[in-house]
Design a protein around this motif. Structure first.
Motif, mmCIF file in Angstrom:
data_model
loop_
_atom_site.group_PDB
_atom_site.id
_atom_site.type_symbol
_atom_site.label_atom_id
_atom_site.label_comp_id
_atom_site.label_asym_id
_atom_site.label_seq_id
_atom_site.Cartn_x
_atom_site.Cartn_y
_atom_site.Cartn_z
ATOM 1 N N ASP A 122 0.948 -1.302 0.037
ATOM 2 C CA ASP A 122 -0.011 0.087 0.134
ATOM 3 C C ASP A 122 0.741 1.298 -0.061
ATOM 4 O OD1 ASP A 122 -2.378 -1.758 -0.082
ATOM 5 O OD2 ASP A 122 -2.388 -1.377 2.220
ATOM 6 N N ASN A 123 1.873 1.280 -0.577
ATOM 7 C CA ASN A 123 2.862 2.304 -1.056
ATOM 8 C C ASN A 123 3.590 2.799 0.201
ATOM 9 O OD1 ASN A 123 1.892 2.860 -3.732
ATOM 10 N ND2 ASN A 123 0.223 3.949 -3.213
ATOM 11 N N ARG A 124 3.945 1.755 1.231
ATOM 12 C CA ARG A 124 4.472 2.312 2.169
ATOM 13 C C ARG A 124 5.520 0.948 2.362
ATOM 14 N NH1 ARG A 124 0.457 3.590 6.681
ATOM 15 N NH2 ARG A 124 1.197 1.831 7.202
ATOM 16 N N GLU A 125 6.782 1.172 2.766
ATOM 17 C CA GLU A 125 7.432 0.206 3.219
ATOM 18 C C GLU A 125 7.190 -0.788 4.414
ATOM 19 O OE1 GLU A 125 12.265 -1.093 3.467
ATOM 20 O OE2 GLU A 125 11.566 0.998 3.723
ATOM 21 N N VAL A 126 7.184 -2.074 4.505
ATOM 22 C CA VAL A 126 6.496 -2.935 5.697
ATOM 23 C C VAL A 126 7.925 -3.392 6.104
ATOM 24 C CG1 VAL A 126 4.538 -3.001 5.117
ATOM 25 C CG2 VAL A 126 5.938 -4.672 4.151
ATOM 26 N N ALA A 127 8.169 -3.778 7.570
ATOM 27 C CA ALA A 127 9.285 -4.403 7.991
ATOM 28 C C ALA A 127 8.913 -5.830 8.530
ATOM 29 C CB ALA A 127 9.847 -3.705 8.988
ATOM 30 N N GLY A 128 9.913 -6.538 8.755
ATOM 31 C CA GLY A 128 9.604 -7.961 9.321
ATOM 32 C C GLY A 128 9.077 -8.935 8.409
ATOM 33 N N PHE A 171 17.900 -16.631 2.642
ATOM 34 C CA PHE A 171 16.737 -16.250 3.537
ATOM 35 C C PHE A 171 17.214 -14.957 4.085
ATOM 36 C CE2 PHE A 171 14.589 -15.470 7.536
ATOM 37 C CZ PHE A 171 13.410 -15.575 7.007
ATOM 38 N N VAL A 172 16.419 -13.823 4.021
ATOM 39 C CA VAL A 172 16.408 -12.488 4.508
ATOM 40 C C VAL A 172 15.150 -12.076 5.138
ATOM 41 C CG1 VAL A 172 16.090 -11.362 2.236
ATOM 42 C CG2 VAL A 172 17.695 -9.805 4.074
ATOM 43 N N VAL A 173 15.300 -11.073 6.241
ATOM 44 C CA VAL A 173 13.977 -10.477 6.622
ATOM 45 C C VAL A 173 14.221 -8.929 6.245
ATOM 46 C CG1 VAL A 173 12.873 -9.768 8.644
ATOM 47 C CG2 VAL A 173 13.924 -12.026 8.673
ATOM 48 N N ALA A 174 13.258 -8.452 5.595
ATOM 49 C CA ALA A 174 13.283 -7.208 4.957
ATOM 50 C C ALA A 174 12.590 -6.224 5.852
ATOM 51 C CB ALA A 174 12.334 -7.302 3.522
ATOM 52 N N PRO A 175 13.167 -4.952 5.814
ATOM 53 C CA PRO A 175 14.346 -4.702 4.919
ATOM 54 C C PRO A 175 15.596 -5.357 5.445
ATOM 55 C CG PRO A 175 13.668 -3.003 6.224
ATOM 56 C CD PRO A 175 12.747 -4.004 6.438
ATOM 57 N N GLY A 176 16.377 -5.763 4.446
ATOM 58 C CA GLY A 176 17.758 -6.320 4.817
ATOM 59 C C GLY A 176 18.635 -6.563 3.870
ATOM 60 N N ARG A 177 19.705 -7.013 3.990
ATOM 61 C CA ARG A 177 20.899 -7.210 2.939
ATOM 62 C C ARG A 177 21.224 -8.757 3.097
ATOM 63 N NH1 ARG A 177 24.712 -2.117 3.812
ATOM 64 N NH2 ARG A 177 23.159 -0.454 3.123
ATOM 65 N N VAL A 178 21.516 -9.089 1.896
ATOM 66 C CA VAL A 178 21.957 -10.684 1.899
ATOM 67 C C VAL A 178 22.866 -10.666 0.730
ATOM 68 C CG1 VAL A 178 19.922 -11.519 0.366
ATOM 69 C CG2 VAL A 178 21.171 -13.030 1.918
ATOM 70 N N THR A 179 23.900 -11.702 1.013
ATOM 71 C CA THR A 179 24.873 -12.000 -0.320
ATOM 72 C C THR A 179 24.482 -13.167 -0.880
ATOM 73 O OG1 THR A 179 26.665 -11.047 1.259
ATOM 74 C CG2 THR A 179 27.395 -12.648 -0.423
ATOM 75 N N ILE A 180 24.352 -13.155 -2.203
ATOM 76 C CA ILE A 180 23.954 -14.370 -2.752
ATOM 77 C C ILE A 180 24.979 -14.634 -3.727
ATOM 78 C CG2 ILE A 180 21.610 -13.540 -2.608
ATOM 79 C CD1 ILE A 180 21.665 -12.526 -5.414
ATOM 80 N N VAL A 181 24.784 -15.712 -4.465
ATOM 81 C CA VAL A 181 25.861 -16.176 -5.630
ATOM 82 C C VAL A 181 25.208 -15.882 -7.063
ATOM 83 C CG1 VAL A 181 27.009 -18.004 -6.658
ATOM 84 C CG2 VAL A 181 26.635 -17.923 -4.011
ATOM 85 N N ARG A 182 26.109 -15.175 -7.651
ATOM 86 C CA ARG A 182 25.670 -14.658 -8.927
ATOM 87 C C ARG A 182 25.360 -15.795 -10.067
ATOM 88 N NH1 ARG A 182 29.155 -9.369 -10.534
ATOM 89 N NH2 ARG A 182 29.342 -8.577 -8.396
ATOM 90 N N SER A 183 24.358 -15.648 -10.875
ATOM 91 C CA SER A 183 24.049 -16.597 -11.967
ATOM 92 C C SER A 183 23.628 -16.107 -13.283
ATOM 93 C CB SER A 183 22.855 -17.480 -11.369
ATOM 94 O OG SER A 183 22.134 -18.303 -12.239
#
Length: 146
Positions: free
Chosen positions: A37-43, A56-68
């Protein structure tokens, strides 16, 4: 002589921009945000997946992934809030493509495509969440005749 120096510098830049398998990490840090609804939601719990793995990541958040070279699937959900499933395409770097063509005649491109090292996803991913259907809509869907 100045033209030779310019040519040499351009060739060196192309060579250094070449084969990502040798020069770049196969990992990438991505930042994930979820919008409802046009707002950032957490958790919001999210699973990111491609042919190289799942993260796995809980948004908002950062995660390191492997490129493909394949698309990244982003599944996010939180009970009572909403869910979403999006595909994010990976992109091959144009600079690396030119470097691969100049240095290896295209062989580096094939190696980078196979390993995924020459590809990247956007650094910031924004997922648009959808609310779950209202309880009266769920009951109505269960009584449909097919």
């Amino acid at each position: 002589m100045a033209r030779f120096g310019t040519f040499l510098l351009a060739g060196l830049a192309a060579a250094l921009g070449g084969c990502a398998t040798l020069l770049d990490s196969s990992e990438q840090l991505v930042e994930l945000h979820t919008i409802l609804d046009n707002r950032e939601v957490a958790g919001i719990g999210c699973v990111l997946a491609n042919d190289a793995g799942r993260w796995f990541v809980v948004a908002p958040g950062r995660v390191t992934i492997v490129r493909s070279s394949t698309a990244l699937t982003v599944d996010c959900a939180r009970q009572g809030v909403g869910s979403s499933r999006e595909l994010v395409d990976s992109r091959f770097s144009t600079g690396k493509l030119i470097g691969n063509l100049v240095v290896s005649g295209g062989l580096g491109y094939l190696v980078d495509w196979r390993t995924g090292a020459g590809f990247a996803y956007p650094a910031t991913l924004t997922v648009i969440m959808k609310r779950p259907p209202a309880p009266e809509q769920v009951g109505a869907l269960d009584n449909r005749v097919f």
